[in-house]
Scaffold this motif. Sequence first.
Motif, mmCIF file in Angstrom:
data_model
loop_
_atom_site.group_PDB
_atom_site.id
_atom_site.type_symbol
_atom_site.label_atom_id
_atom_site.label_comp_id
_atom_site.label_asym_id
_atom_site.label_seq_id
_atom_site.Cartn_x
_atom_site.Cartn_y
_atom_site.Cartn_z
ATOM 1 N N MET A 1 -5.085 -9.193 19.418
ATOM 2 C CA MET A 1 -5.581 -8.898 18.091
ATOM 3 C C MET A 1 -5.674 -7.382 17.941
ATOM 4 S SD MET A 1 -8.959 -10.259 16.176
ATOM 5 C CE MET A 1 -8.225 -11.638 15.365
ATOM 6 N N LEU A 2 -5.439 -6.909 16.740
ATOM 7 C CA LEU A 2 -5.556 -5.488 16.472
ATOM 8 C C LEU A 2 -5.924 -5.270 15.017
ATOM 9 C CD1 LEU A 2 -2.769 -4.128 14.933
ATOM 10 C CD2 LEU A 2 -1.838 -5.138 16.988
ATOM 11 N N TYR A 3 -6.336 -4.057 14.726
ATOM 12 C CA TYR A 3 -6.560 -3.695 13.331
ATOM 13 C C TYR A 3 -6.241 -2.223 13.139
ATOM 14 C CZ TYR A 3 -11.215 -1.807 14.499
ATOM 15 O OH TYR A 3 -12.262 -1.080 15.027
ATOM 16 N N TRP A 4 -5.943 -1.882 11.902
ATOM 17 C CA TRP A 4 -5.616 -0.504 11.522
ATOM 18 C C TRP A 4 -6.690 0.011 10.579
ATOM 19 C CZ3 TRP A 4 0.158 0.026 9.737
ATOM 20 C CH2 TRP A 4 1.006 -0.405 10.743
ATOM 21 N N ILE A 5 -6.980 1.300 10.705
ATOM 22 C CA ILE A 5 -7.785 2.005 9.708
ATOM 23 C C ILE A 5 -6.878 3.095 9.151
ATOM 24 C CG2 ILE A 5 -9.799 3.435 9.239
ATOM 25 C CD1 ILE A 5 -11.220 2.036 11.533
ATOM 26 N N VAL A 6 -6.622 3.008 7.853
ATOM 27 C CA VAL A 6 -5.715 3.946 7.189
ATOM 28 C C VAL A 6 -6.544 5.000 6.466
ATOM 29 C CG1 VAL A 6 -3.862 4.184 5.492
ATOM 30 C CG2 VAL A 6 -3.996 2.121 6.924
ATOM 31 N N HIS A 7 -6.248 6.266 6.759
ATOM 32 C CA HIS A 7 -6.927 7.397 6.133
ATOM 33 C C HIS A 7 -5.928 8.107 5.215
ATOM 34 C CE1 HIS A 7 -10.352 7.051 8.889
ATOM 35 N NE2 HIS A 7 -9.454 6.821 9.832
ATOM 36 N N PRO A 8 -5.861 7.718 3.927
ATOM 37 C CA PRO A 8 -4.867 8.293 3.024
ATOM 38 C C PRO A 8 -5.010 9.803 2.836
ATOM 39 C CG PRO A 8 -5.992 6.438 1.992
ATOM 40 C CD PRO A 8 -6.672 6.708 3.284
ATOM 41 N N ALA A 9 -6.228 10.289 2.744
ATOM 42 C CA ALA A 9 -6.418 11.726 2.521
ATOM 43 C C ALA A 9 -5.924 12.560 3.701
ATOM 44 C CB ALA A 9 -7.887 12.032 2.242
ATOM 45 N N ASP A 10 -6.131 12.060 4.908
ATOM 46 C CA ASP A 10 -5.692 12.771 6.121
ATOM 47 C C ASP A 10 -4.289 12.379 6.547
ATOM 48 O OD1 ASP A 10 -8.197 13.979 6.284
ATOM 49 O OD2 ASP A 10 -8.995 12.335 7.511
ATOM 50 N N LYS A 11 -3.728 11.357 5.897
ATOM 51 C CA LYS A 11 -2.402 10.830 6.210
ATOM 52 C C LYS A 11 -2.274 10.482 7.688
ATOM 53 C CE LYS A 11 0.008 12.768 2.310
ATOM 54 N NZ LYS A 11 1.129 13.553 1.839
ATOM 55 N N ASN A 12 -3.225 9.679 8.166
ATOM 56 C CA ASN A 12 -3.105 9.156 9.523
ATOM 57 C C ASN A 12 -3.623 7.725 9.560
ATOM 58 O OD1 ASN A 12 -5.899 8.985 10.495
ATOM 59 N ND2 ASN A 12 -5.877 11.201 10.497
ATOM 60 N N ILE A 13 -3.200 7.029 10.608
ATOM 61 C CA ILE A 13 -3.568 5.629 10.789
ATOM 62 C C ILE A 13 -4.099 5.458 12.196
ATOM 63 C CG2 ILE A 13 -2.739 3.245 10.837
ATOM 64 C CD1 ILE A 13 -0.471 4.205 8.927
ATOM 65 N N GLN A 14 -5.296 4.931 12.299
ATOM 66 C CA GLN A 14 -5.879 4.640 13.606
ATOM 67 C C GLN A 14 -5.615 3.170 13.910
ATOM 68 O OE1 GLN A 14 -9.860 6.276 12.491
ATOM 69 N NE2 GLN A 14 -9.771 6.939 14.632
ATOM 70 N N VAL A 15 -5.078 2.894 15.083
ATOM 71 C CA VAL A 15 -4.782 1.529 15.507
ATOM 72 C C VAL A 15 -5.714 1.180 16.664
ATOM 73 C CG1 VAL A 15 -3.017 -0.023 16.396
ATOM 74 C CG2 VAL A 15 -2.367 1.801 14.816
ATOM 75 N N PHE A 16 -6.350 0.015 16.560
ATOM 76 C CA PHE A 16 -7.246 -0.471 17.600
ATOM 77 C C PHE A 16 -6.716 -1.803 18.115
ATOM 78 C CE2 PHE A 16 -9.713 2.393 15.069
ATOM 79 C CZ PHE A 16 -10.521 3.047 15.987
ATOM 80 N N VAL A 17 -6.681 -1.951 19.446
ATOM 81 C CA VAL A 17 -6.164 -3.148 20.103
ATOM 82 C C VAL A 17 -7.288 -3.794 20.913
ATOM 83 C CG1 VAL A 17 -4.452 -4.010 21.744
ATOM 84 C CG2 VAL A 17 -3.891 -2.067 20.278
ATOM 85 N N LEU A 18 -7.415 -5.112 20.804
ATOM 86 C CA LEU A 18 -8.436 -5.843 21.549
ATOM 87 C C LEU A 18 -7.954 -6.091 22.980
ATOM 88 C CD1 LEU A 18 -11.189 -7.276 21.383
ATOM 89 C CD2 LEU A 18 -9.937 -9.354 20.744
ATOM 90 N N GLN A 19 -8.698 -5.558 23.952
ATOM 91 C CA GLN A 19 -8.382 -5.741 25.365
ATOM 92 C C GLN A 19 -9.652 -6.130 26.105
ATOM 93 O OE1 GLN A 19 -6.621 -2.093 26.771
ATOM 94 N NE2 GLN A 19 -4.696 -2.465 25.730
ATOM 95 N N ASN A 20 -9.632 -7.292 26.706
ATOM 96 C CA ASN A 20 -10.791 -7.778 27.466
ATOM 97 C C ASN A 20 -12.080 -7.775 26.645
ATOM 98 O OD1 ASN A 20 -9.198 -8.111 29.821
ATOM 99 N ND2 ASN A 20 -9.386 -5.931 30.237
ATOM 100 N N GLY A 21 -11.976 -8.155 25.375
ATOM 101 C CA GLY A 21 -13.148 -8.253 24.517
ATOM 102 C C GLY A 21 -13.635 -6.942 23.920
#
Length: 54
Positions: A1-21
């Motif tokens: 499972m993963l999720y993204w946080i998109v920061h339009p003003a900064d033009k970057n995307i943080q990606v988080f991946v679920l590992q071992n809870g």
Amino acid sequence: MLYWIVHPADKNIQVFVLQNGIYIGLKPATECEIIPSRTFPELSFSTDEIFGNL
């Protein structure tokens, strides 16, 4: 499972991946980068396309 946080003003995307809870943050994707899908290896996203109209 993963999720993204998109920061339009900064033009970057943080990606988080679920590992071992625990969600682990990967290196943020910025302009001119390709983000591959971990679920569907043949699928990728261009940050230029995501932020293209901003």
